[in-house]
Design a protein around this motif. Structure first.
Motif, PDB file in Angstrom:
ATOM      1  N   ALA A 163       0.867  -1.169   0.000  1.00 15.37           N
ATOM      2  CA  ALA A 163       0.000   0.000   0.000  1.00 15.37           C
ATOM      3  C   ALA A 163       0.908   1.224   0.000  1.00 15.37           C
ATOM      4  O   ALA A 163       1.835   1.319   0.804  1.00 15.37           O
ATOM      5  N   ILE A 220      -5.813  -3.828  -0.429  1.00 13.70           N
ATOM      6  CA  ILE A 220      -5.632  -2.924   0.713  1.00 13.70           C
ATOM      7  C   ILE A 220      -6.925  -2.260   1.163  1.00 13.70           C
ATOM      8  O   ILE A 220      -6.937  -1.557   2.157  1.00 13.70           O
ATOM      9  N   GLU A 242      -1.736   0.455  -5.024  1.00  8.76           N
ATOM     10  CA  GLU A 242      -1.185  -0.855  -4.690  1.00  8.76           C
ATOM     11  C   GLU A 242      -0.013  -1.083  -5.645  1.00  8.76           C
ATOM     12  O   GLU A 242      -0.185  -0.985  -6.857  1.00  8.76           O
ATOM     13  N   TYR A 266       0.954  -5.043   2.386  1.00  9.13           N
ATOM     14  CA  TYR A 266      -0.494  -5.010   2.559  1.00  9.13           C
ATOM     15  C   TYR A 266      -0.992  -5.817   3.756  1.00  9.13           C
ATOM     16  O   TYR A 266      -2.060  -5.538   4.293  1.00  9.13           O
TER      17      TYR A 266
END
Length: 145
Positions: A6, A59, A81, A113
């Protein structure tokens, strides 16, 4: 298991940020760069890191990326992402952003993540500093009233 990270970026660029930096950043924000006339078209392996939009796959929330011109600077906000193999490209982009940031301080964060705690991306006098955070020890942390 997936190798996704993320990524959150939020910063203002210096009013003196070169046009080449803004053009490079715009390419990262565009999903389709095939018809682009910039010099970077010759980069066969170029992957736009900030171009995904819509629901995030792993995420949660939304993927976004915006570059907006203010009165005397540009503002960038992005949430993406990123696959692990693209992290070197992301950190190179973050170095460019830190060098051209309007002020010192946190410009973003990166988090695997599945982890809860991110690594902060900080601009210090134009240099990117990656600052790993760690979870607080519940035995020694103070709770806010």
């Amino acid at each position: 298991m997936s190798d996704l990270y993320a990524v959150d970026l939020a910063l203002d660029l210096s009013p003196t940020a070169p046009d080449a930096v803004l053009a490079h950043l715009r390419r990262h924000l565009e999903a389709d760069t095939a018809d682009d006339d910039s010099d970077e078209v010759d980069w066969p392996d170029f992957v736009p890191l900030l171009a995904d939009r819509g629901p995030a796959w792993r995420i949660g929330g939304l993927l976004t990326g915006e570059l907006v011109q203010g009165a005397d600077h540009w503002s960038l906000t992005a949430r993406q992402e990123i696959h692990a193999e693209l992290l070197p490209d992301l950190f190179a982009l973050a170095e460019m952003l830190a060098f051209n940031a309007r002020t010192d301080g946190v410009i973003g964060q990166v988090r695997f993540y599945e982890d809860e705690v991110p690594e902060l991306l900080v601009s210090r006098s134009g240099t990117l500093v990656k600052m790993p955070l760690r979870a607080a020890d519940p035995k020694t942390s103070r709770h806010l009233p």
